[in-house]
Write a protein that holds these residues in place. Sequence first.
Motif, PDB file in Angstrom:
ATOM      1  N   ALA A 218       0.873  -1.179   0.000  1.00  0.00           N
ATOM      2  CA  ALA A 218       0.000   0.000   0.000  1.00  0.00           C
ATOM      3  C   ALA A 218       0.909   1.228   0.000  1.00  0.00           C
ATOM      4  CB  ALA A 218      -0.892   0.002   1.237  1.00  0.00           C
ATOM      5  N   VAL A 219       0.587   2.189  -0.840  1.00  0.00           N
ATOM      6  CA  VAL A 219       1.458   3.361  -0.946  1.00  0.00           C
ATOM      7  C   VAL A 219       0.682   4.624  -0.605  1.00  0.00           C
ATOM      8  CG1 VAL A 219       2.901   4.716  -2.513  1.00  0.00           C
ATOM      9  CG2 VAL A 219       2.851   2.240  -2.683  1.00  0.00           C
ATOM     10  N   SER A 220       1.233   5.382   0.325  1.00  0.00           N
ATOM     11  CA  SER A 220       0.585   6.615   0.756  1.00  0.00           C
ATOM     12  C   SER A 220       0.920   7.720  -0.235  1.00  0.00           C
ATOM     13  CB  SER A 220       1.080   6.983   2.159  1.00  0.00           C
ATOM     14  OG  SER A 220       0.695   5.986   3.068  1.00  0.00           O
ATOM     15  N   LEU A 221       0.078   7.858  -1.247  1.00  0.00           N
ATOM     16  CA  LEU A 221       0.355   8.840  -2.305  1.00  0.00           C
ATOM     17  C   LEU A 221      -0.111  10.237  -1.865  1.00  0.00           C
ATOM     18  CD1 LEU A 221       1.594   8.676  -5.177  1.00  0.00           C
ATOM     19  CD2 LEU A 221      -0.741   8.713  -6.055  1.00  0.00           C
ATOM     20  N   HIS A 222      -1.362  10.345  -1.493  1.00  0.00           N
ATOM     21  CA  HIS A 222      -1.951  11.552  -0.883  1.00  0.00           C
ATOM     22  C   HIS A 222      -2.038  12.790  -1.771  1.00  0.00           C
ATOM     23  CE1 HIS A 222      -1.815   9.039   2.529  1.00  0.00           C
ATOM     24  NE2 HIS A 222      -0.714   9.465   3.087  1.00  0.00           N
ATOM     25  N   ALA A 223      -1.389  12.789  -2.913  1.00  0.00           N
ATOM     26  CA  ALA A 223      -1.499  13.941  -3.812  1.00  0.00           C
ATOM     27  C   ALA A 223      -1.160  13.487  -5.225  1.00  0.00           C
ATOM     28  CB  ALA A 223      -0.534  15.039  -3.382  1.00  0.00           C
ATOM     29  N   PRO A 224      -1.773  14.144  -6.229  1.00  0.00           N
ATOM     30  CA  PRO A 224      -1.486  13.722  -7.596  1.00  0.00           C
ATOM     31  C   PRO A 224      -0.309  14.452  -8.218  1.00  0.00           C
ATOM     32  CG  PRO A 224      -3.334  15.250  -7.581  1.00  0.00           C
ATOM     33  CD  PRO A 224      -2.859  15.143  -6.157  1.00  0.00           C
ATOM     34  N   ASP A 225       0.248  15.437  -7.513  1.00  0.00           N
ATOM     35  CA  ASP A 225       1.344  16.222  -8.096  1.00  0.00           C
ATOM     36  C   ASP A 225       2.480  16.347  -7.087  1.00  0.00           C
ATOM     37  OD1 ASP A 225       1.117  19.245  -6.780  1.00  0.00           O
ATOM     38  OD2 ASP A 225      -0.761  18.131  -6.782  1.00  0.00           O
ATOM     39  N   GLN A 226       3.661  16.558  -7.619  1.00  0.00           N
ATOM     40  CA  GLN A 226       4.877  16.613  -6.802  1.00  0.00           C
ATOM     41  C   GLN A 226       4.787  17.715  -5.728  1.00  0.00           C
ATOM     42  OE1 GLN A 226       7.500  14.604  -6.609  1.00  0.00           O
ATOM     43  NE2 GLN A 226       8.664  15.918  -5.237  1.00  0.00           N
ATOM     44  N   LYS A 227       4.270  18.882  -6.127  1.00  0.00           N
ATOM     45  CA  LYS A 227       4.300  20.039  -5.212  1.00  0.00           C
ATOM     46  C   LYS A 227       3.442  19.794  -3.961  1.00  0.00           C
ATOM     47  CE  LYS A 227       3.976  25.014  -5.535  1.00  0.00           C
ATOM     48  NZ  LYS A 227       2.691  25.687  -5.679  1.00  0.00           N
ATOM     49  N   THR A 228       2.214  19.318  -4.157  1.00  0.00           N
ATOM     50  CA  THR A 228       1.333  19.054  -3.005  1.00  0.00           C
ATOM     51  C   THR A 228       1.884  17.899  -2.186  1.00  0.00           C
ATOM     52  OG1 THR A 228      -0.477  19.647  -4.478  1.00  0.00           O
ATOM     53  CG2 THR A 228      -1.097  18.732  -2.346  1.00  0.00           C
ATOM     54  N   ARG A 229       2.434  16.917  -2.884  1.00  0.00           N
ATOM     55  CA  ARG A 229       2.949  15.735  -2.176  1.00  0.00           C
ATOM     56  C   ARG A 229       4.124  16.105  -1.270  1.00  0.00           C
ATOM     57  NH1 ARG A 229       5.658  10.612  -2.685  1.00  0.00           N
ATOM     58  NH2 ARG A 229       4.363   9.266  -1.389  1.00  0.00           N
ATOM     59  N   GLU A 230       4.917  17.062  -1.715  1.00  0.00           N
ATOM     60  CA  GLU A 230       6.065  17.477  -0.890  1.00  0.00           C
ATOM     61  C   GLU A 230       5.618  18.063   0.445  1.00  0.00           C
ATOM     62  OE1 GLU A 230       9.029  19.858  -2.839  1.00  0.00           O
ATOM     63  OE2 GLU A 230       9.404  18.304  -4.347  1.00  0.00           O
ATOM     64  N   VAL A 231       4.432  18.678   0.449  1.00  0.00           N
ATOM     65  CA  VAL A 231       3.894  19.240   1.693  1.00  0.00           C
ATOM     66  C   VAL A 231       3.363  18.113   2.582  1.00  0.00           C
ATOM     67  CG1 VAL A 231       2.139  20.766   2.682  1.00  0.00           C
ATOM     68  CG2 VAL A 231       3.261  21.383   0.515  1.00  0.00           C
ATOM     69  N   LEU A 232       2.664  17.161   1.975  1.00  0.00           N
ATOM     70  CA  LEU A 232       1.984  16.132   2.765  1.00  0.00           C
ATOM     71  C   LEU A 232       2.899  14.973   3.160  1.00  0.00           C
ATOM     72  CD1 LEU A 232      -1.474  16.000   0.956  1.00  0.00           C
ATOM     73  CD2 LEU A 232      -0.823  17.279   3.003  1.00  0.00           C
ATOM     74  N   VAL A 233       3.859  14.673   2.304  1.00  0.00           N
ATOM     75  CA  VAL A 233       4.798  13.570   2.593  1.00  0.00           C
ATOM     76  C   VAL A 233       6.216  14.109   2.338  1.00  0.00           C
ATOM     77  CG1 VAL A 233       5.341  11.136   2.146  1.00  0.00           C
ATOM     78  CG2 VAL A 233       3.044  11.993   1.654  1.00  0.00           C
ATOM     79  N   PRO A 234       6.791  14.771   3.345  1.00  0.00           N
ATOM     80  CA  PRO A 234       8.055  15.491   3.109  1.00  0.00           C
ATOM     81  C   PRO A 234       9.174  14.653   2.482  1.00  0.00           C
ATOM     82  CG  PRO A 234       7.155  16.067   5.249  1.00  0.00           C
ATOM     83  CD  PRO A 234       6.274  14.994   4.704  1.00  0.00           C
ATOM     84  N   ILE A 235       9.172  13.348   2.708  1.00  0.00           N
ATOM     85  CA  ILE A 235      10.262  12.527   2.152  1.00  0.00           C
ATOM     86  C   ILE A 235      10.169  12.423   0.623  1.00  0.00           C
ATOM     87  CG2 ILE A 235       9.329  10.152   2.165  1.00  0.00           C
ATOM     88  CD1 ILE A 235      12.003   9.453   3.767  1.00  0.00           C
ATOM     89  N   SER A 236       9.036  12.890   0.076  1.00  0.00           N
ATOM     90  CA  SER A 236       8.891  12.845  -1.383  1.00  0.00           C
ATOM     91  C   SER A 236       9.794  13.876  -2.072  1.00  0.00           C
ATOM     92  CB  SER A 236       7.434  13.048  -1.792  1.00  0.00           C
ATOM     93  OG  SER A 236       6.998  14.309  -1.380  1.00  0.00           O
ATOM     94  N   LYS A 237      10.412  14.754  -1.292  1.00  0.00           N
ATOM     95  CA  LYS A 237      11.414  15.650  -1.895  1.00  0.00           C
ATOM     96  C   LYS A 237      12.599  14.806  -2.352  1.00  0.00           C
ATOM     97  CE  LYS A 237      10.156  19.448   1.089  1.00  0.00           C
ATOM     98  NZ  LYS A 237      10.229  19.627   2.526  1.00  0.00           N
ATOM     99  N   LYS A 238      12.824  13.737  -1.630  1.00  0.00           N
ATOM    100  CA  LYS A 238      13.947  12.853  -1.956  1.00  0.00           C
ATOM    101  C   LYS A 238      13.542  11.798  -2.986  1.00  0.00           C
ATOM    102  CE  LYS A 238      17.497  10.291   0.522  1.00  0.00           C
ATOM    103  NZ  LYS A 238      17.844   9.749   1.837  1.00  0.00           N
ATOM    104  N   TYR A 239      12.400  11.176  -2.768  1.00  0.00           N
ATOM    105  CA  TYR A 239      11.919  10.145  -3.692  1.00  0.00           C
ATOM    106  C   TYR A 239      10.744  10.719  -4.459  1.00  0.00           C
ATOM    107  CZ  TYR A 239      14.741   7.555  -0.398  1.00  0.00           C
ATOM    108  OH  TYR A 239      15.765   7.154   0.412  1.00  0.00           O
ATOM    109  N   LYS A 240      11.053  11.281  -5.624  1.00  0.00           N
ATOM    110  CA  LYS A 240      10.067  12.067  -6.364  1.00  0.00           C
ATOM    111  C   LYS A 240       9.004  11.188  -7.024  1.00  0.00           C
ATOM    112  CE  LYS A 240      12.392  16.355  -6.746  1.00  0.00           C
ATOM    113  NZ  LYS A 240      13.616  16.155  -6.010  1.00  0.00           N
ATOM    114  N   MET A 241       7.925  11.857  -7.390  1.00  0.00           N
ATOM    115  CA  MET A 241       6.763  11.173  -7.979  1.00  0.00           C
ATOM    116  C   MET A 241       7.135  10.218  -9.117  1.00  0.00           C
ATOM    117  SD  MET A 241       3.564  11.247  -7.334  1.00  0.00           S
ATOM    118  CE  MET A 241       2.414  12.591  -7.176  1.00  0.00           C
ATOM    119  N   ASN A 242       7.977  10.684 -10.056  1.00  0.00           N
ATOM    120  CA  ASN A 242       8.325   9.821 -11.203  1.00  0.00           C
ATOM    121  C   ASN A 242       9.026   8.553 -10.758  1.00  0.00           C
ATOM    122  OD1 ASN A 242       7.333  11.694 -12.880  1.00  0.00           O
ATOM    123  ND2 ASN A 242       9.339  12.525 -13.541  1.00  0.00           N
ATOM    124  N   GLU A 243       9.968   8.734  -9.849  1.00  0.00           N
ATOM    125  CA  GLU A 243      10.734   7.580  -9.364  1.00  0.00           C
ATOM    126  C   GLU A 243       9.810   6.624  -8.599  1.00  0.00           C
ATOM    127  OE1 GLU A 243      13.949   8.583  -6.681  1.00  0.00           O
ATOM    128  OE2 GLU A 243      14.596   6.482  -6.568  1.00  0.00           O
TER     129      GLU A 243
END
Length: 350
Positions: A218-243
């Motif tokens: 199960a993956v906690s995506l929480h947002a459809p775009d990189q910018k919103t996701r960076e706010v909700l899941v801060p570690i997504s700055k490191k592991y970006k949406m594409n990756e």
Amino acid sequence: MQDSALKNKTCLSGLSETELISLAEKMQWPSYKGKQLHSWIYKKWVSSFDEMTDFSTKDRNYLKENYYLSPLTLTQKQESKDKTIKYLWKLKNNNLVESVRMFLEEHESYSACISSQAGCAVGCPFCATGAIGFKSNLKANEIVDQILGIQRDTKERIQNIVFMGQGEPLLNYNEVVKAIHLIKDSVSIGARRITVSTSGIAPQIKKLADEKLQITLAVSLHAPDQKTREVLVPISKKYKMNELLESLHYYYEKTKRRITIEYVMLEDINDEPEQAKELADLIKTLHCHINLIPYNPTETSRELKRPPMNKVYKFKEIVEKRSGKKVTIRHERGVDIDAACGQLANSFKS
Ligand code: SAH
Ligand code: SF4
């Protein structure tokens, strides 16, 4: 038991059947006694050596002197109106972690939500565990013993496991994988009944795929775009949406297991129809289903709000129609005791 009394003793919970057999042999016991130990620990959920009635008093005394059964101390237990039970355990290092047992009406079975770390370093702003910060990684036996501890207490078998308690399982990779093997082989819960929820540690998702376990991711995506996701899941700055998406496709290719996309719904942040469309387009080619989780307000994130349910339904409808995927809305349990997965941590602190 006092910690001092456990010094120089070995914990038996968390040892595999093979390890228990070689332990028996080391004591010059016949190997079947190792199998008996395994059965008492994992199938009969004993709390004391005295319950091991097919061992002689002498053998039981020997075991008591050199071993102990559980690495966890039950510190608090709360039961909600809907029979959900929340447990607070103290680890050997004095950190506290929680587990929750729920009844799944649709399967008429019990499910346990377990922790993989004390606290969490990822720091999602809506999550009570994130507010604590990282404390420590759990050992495999501390993970597995949460399940045994619940079974010891309730005398009822658990049939599903979700790694949705405290912590980011893929940041404690080795112990979590070791625990999964024990849950399968010793606790006897099939891999398909085990779900690991991650905030999206892409390289570890690939590594997990290569283990070829038949577990659900199960993956906690929480947002459809990189910018919103960076706010909700801060570690997504490191592991970006594409990756992340690439790792999810890889996971499916390797395991052929459909992925669960988790999406916590927060008012005015990620609940707009436009975002539903974007989400649908993003996951269209992924073998997945989507689980919308209306935000559970926590004390540490008072400024965030749960959207009105009609907005959640609208969002569901758009994603469903546009992507053709199954979309479900998570049904809450144990609300009166703050037992919802992912928001376990702070409620016990006084
Ligand atoms: N660290 C992992 C697993 C633990 S959290 C992860 O983030 O996936 C389990 C789930 O509960 C995650 O999807 C998380 O986003 C969600 N969650 C956390 N706090 C929540 C809250 N206050 N309301 C609703 N869902 C929450
Ligand atoms: Fe950690 Fe998961 Fe909570 Fe985020 S939601 S802070 S990853 S436990």
